[in-house]
Scaffold this active site. Structure first.
Site, mmCIF file in Angstrom:
data_model
loop_
_atom_site.group_PDB
_atom_site.id
_atom_site.type_symbol
_atom_site.label_atom_id
_atom_site.label_comp_id
_atom_site.label_asym_id
_atom_site.label_seq_id
_atom_site.Cartn_x
_atom_site.Cartn_y
_atom_site.Cartn_z
ATOM 1 N N SER A 76 0.883 7.427 37.938
ATOM 2 C CA SER A 76 1.041 6.429 39.003
ATOM 3 C C SER A 76 1.530 5.073 38.518
ATOM 4 O O SER A 76 1.644 4.146 39.318
ATOM 5 C CB SER A 76 -0.300 6.242 39.735
ATOM 6 O OG SER A 76 -0.675 7.424 40.416
ATOM 7 N N GLU A 92 -0.022 -15.506 -24.215
ATOM 8 C CA GLU A 92 1.046 -14.664 -24.729
ATOM 9 C C GLU A 92 2.102 -15.424 -25.543
ATOM 10 O O GLU A 92 2.673 -14.876 -26.481
ATOM 11 C CB GLU A 92 1.758 -13.953 -23.560
ATOM 12 C CG GLU A 92 0.922 -12.895 -22.863
ATOM 13 C CD GLU A 92 0.838 -11.599 -23.650
ATOM 14 O OE1 GLU A 92 1.352 -11.543 -24.784
ATOM 15 O OE2 GLU A 92 0.239 -10.641 -23.128
#
Length: 684
Positions: free
Chosen positions: A346, A86
């Site tokens: 329980s 680029e």
């Protein structure tokens, strides 16, 4: 004439220099006066694991994935290829590359078309920040001005960081990190050469080169980047050839969604925080989410599951699975079942026994009655409707018998049990607001997360410390709150470690307890070893019954599977504290040898009642017969089986009677006043 000419000749360079100086200063002032776009780019909120791994991210306000990333968190090959492709003079120009612009003008003039662009990476950042378009001259000039201003304000690394965050990658993806996660399922630090080249190529035409929609265009663009990278000396030709053979990703991958329920809670609690650092283990979270999804497959489309894992010494939560899948389905997967208030069945019994040990009411070897009792009109039964007579406390807890634990709760007082829950950090909701004896059997609402915290308290020697799941909330110096003595906590853990493991699981010393709530709505299993505590809940998110569900059958095997995914071998439980009394029943102090319930639980009054076996019970036939016991009434007593006398004028309340054989039988007892009572039982 000559003198004037000389002055004029001297003035021309001076004038030119002054003009140039003023021009440069004016240009610099023009650049300095540039109104810059907002450089604070909004990025996704992230929830991270203990090692920094991404657990979950959230889109920014406009629905885009834009992830924060620093230059050192990107593969160096990507940056090198990006600059070569680029803007090869990125590190030497001041925002505008005049040579590139002149080259683009000359090439366009010669070929009558645009061959190459002159935009630098800085100009691209300017365009992306302002969304100023690409083709118009006015836009190009604006980009150049902003680029020059950016170069004065920011370092090259900061400009690259902006590019990494705002470059478009197709759809709602912005930035190299979002693209890397979406296309490759990995952080950009670990990109291959082929992956880096593809991500360099995409921003030039993010929609036209999308690999999931245009794989051929993506491949051609990638080859172009690779070729240029070879020419620039960034990579070797052999690397480029190998990279060309790597497959183009065929689809976008989903962003990580680990511990999604917990992540939502964390973000909601601190919405302004950008990064949330948790104590969770990402790899373990993945394994347990997979386990949860597998666990419900064979049980219809409504059964749900939740799992919580923590280190009990530190209180750090390592995994939190709120449902089998985070989606809107018949299981109501969006509901976080780790925080849902449900009956624990329980699983509260260990707390009752630990508090009773501390109060001097009992010892693991204390004998206690497992027989029919009436606590002011409350007459609980065992889950299997079988009574076992006199048993050790150790056996009563391991067998999860109901009558002994209710008798202990009656002696303690329900308020003391509720106080113990509060000290352990459990937020308990009692129906009607006033606790009764039913609390011991699950008559209270709690969450899985709180119950894991309670068992962590037992594993930690009776000291409660809040579980925490964010590193910010950790208070490692907090002393904790003592719920029970170290001796009582060890005794409870020692008893629970003797519970037989589920069929098909390894025999080990995991201290665990199961629970099933009333109406088969909830199945629980919670356990701990020397380091970790894990809780499992299974049921339906809407609270409706699940026929046949039992904690021991459904949740317990999943608990053992969860431990197997945490580690290969359990860590040993601690040795008993020095002051622990470890003797047989006969060597206990006299008051501890046998627990005696408060007056009234066994008291007889009024009409007779079949005390044993109670109505609906199943009783094992013994060679010597079965025990018959009457409560209340006035002797002598007559007993009948299916209407036929079997005992006549018995003075005592207990009788050992032989029965003809297995099957259902209706027992009747008649006292001297003619009052009677019946019980239908099954003999087996």
């Amino acid at each position: 004439m000559t003198r004037g000419w000389r002055l004029s000749a001297l003035a021309s360079p001076l004038t030119l220099a002054l003009v140039l100086w003023f021009a440069v200063e004016a240009f610099a002032a023009w650049v300095a006066a540039t109104e810059l776009p907002n450089l604070s780019v909004a990025t996704s909120v992230e929830v991270q694991a203990r090692d920094g791994r991404l657990l979950r991210a959230y889109t920014v306000a406009d629905g885009r994935w834009r992830m924060a990333v620093s230059p050192d968190a990107v593969d160096p090959n990507f940056t090198a290829m990006l600059v070569a492709y680029e803007d090869k003079r990125f590190y030497s120009h001041n925002g505008v590359d005049l040579r590139a612009i002149l080259r683009a003008i000359v090439q366009a003039a010669r070929q009558q078309r645009l061959v190459s662009g002159g935009s630098t990476l800085t100009m691209q950042v300017a365009r992306l920040l302002e969304d100023s378009g690409t083709g118009q001259l006015k836009g190009k000039l604006r980009q150049a001005r902003v680029a020059l201003a950016l170069e004065r304000r920011l370092t090259k690394a900061q400009i690259l960081q902006l590019y990494y965050q705002v470059a478009p990658y197709g759809g709602n993806l912005e930035g190299v990190r979002a693209a890397s996660l979406a296309y490759f399922g990995k952080e950009p630090k670990r990109l291959t050469t082929a992956q880096a080249a593809l991500l360099v190529a995409l921003p030039q035409s993010p929609e036209g080169r999308r690999p999931d929609r245009s794989p051929k265009a993506a491949a051609l663009a990638r080859e172009k980047v690779l070729a240029l990278a070879v020419t620039a000396g960034v990579i070797q030709a052999e690397q480029a050839q190998a990279a060309k053979r790597e497959a183009i990703p065929a689809r976008r991958q989903a962003f990580p969604a680990l511990a999604p329920h917990l992540a939502d809670r964390i973000v909601a609690a601190a919405p302004s925080t950008q990064w949330h650092h948790t104590t969770l283990d990402a790899a373990l979270q993945i394994r347990l989410q997979e386990l949860a999804a597998q666990a419900v497959v064979a049980h219809g489309d409504r059964l749900q599951v939740a799992i919580v894992v923590a280190e009990h010494k530190s209180g750090e939560m390592l995994a939190s699975v709120g449902s089998a899948a985070y989606r809107a389905d018949a299981r109501l997967g969006f509901v976080d079942m780790t925080r849902a208030v449900r009956s624990p069945g329980s699983t509260l019994k260990p707390l009752v026994y630990g508090l009773a040990f501390d109060e001097g009411l009992a010892h693991p070897e204390t004998l206690i009655e497992d027989r029919a009792m009436d606590f002011g009109g409350y007459a609980p039964q065992n889950f299997d409707k079988i009574f076992r007579g006199e048993v050790r406390i150790r056996d009563a807890l391991q067998l999860s018998l109901n009558l002994p634990v209710v008798a202990l709760t009656d002696a303690l007082g329900p308020a003391k049990l509720m106080a113990g829950l509060r000290r352990a950090g459990v937020t308990a909701r009692v129906p009607g607001g006033k606790p009764g004896l039913a609390v011991a059997l699950g008559g209270v609402g709690v969450s899985l997360e709180d119950m894991v915290g309670l068992y962590a308290t037992l594993a930690r020697g009776g000291v409660a410390r809040p579980l925490h799941f964010t590193q910010q909330s950790a208070d490692k110096d907090a002393p904790g709150l003592r719920v029970m003595s170290a001796v009582a906590a060890w005794q409870v853990g020692n008893i629970l470690s003797g519970v037989a493991p589920p069929i098909g699981t390894p025999v080990n010393r995991l201290a665990y307890k199961t629970g099933t709530s009333y109406g088969h709505r909830d199945a629980w299993a919670i356990g701990f070893d020397g380091t970790h505590v894990i809780g499992v809940w299974m049921g339906r998110a809407d609270g409706t019954p699940v026929p046949g569900v039992f904690g021991a059958d459904l949740a317990a095997p999943l608990l053992f599977q969860a431990f197997a995914r945490v580690k290969r071998k359990l860590d040993p439980l601690p040795l008993p504290p020095p002051s622990t009394l470890m003797v047989a029943n006969a060597s206990l102090p006299q008051p501890l040898r046998k627990f005696r319930p408060r007056f009234g639980a066994f008291a007889a009054a009024g009409a007779p009642k079949v005390d044993f076996p109670p109505d609906g019970a199943e009783v094992e036939l013994m060679a010597e017969g079965i025990l018959l016991r009457v409560r209340g009434g006035v002797g002598p007593f007559t007993w009948l089986a299916d209407g036929k006398p079997i005992v006549v004028s018995a003075r005592g309340r207990d009788q050992l009677v032989k029965m003809p054989g297995p099957g259902f039988v209706e027992l009747s007892v008649i006292d001297s006043k003619g009052q009677s009572a019946q019980a239908k039982v099954r003999l087996r």
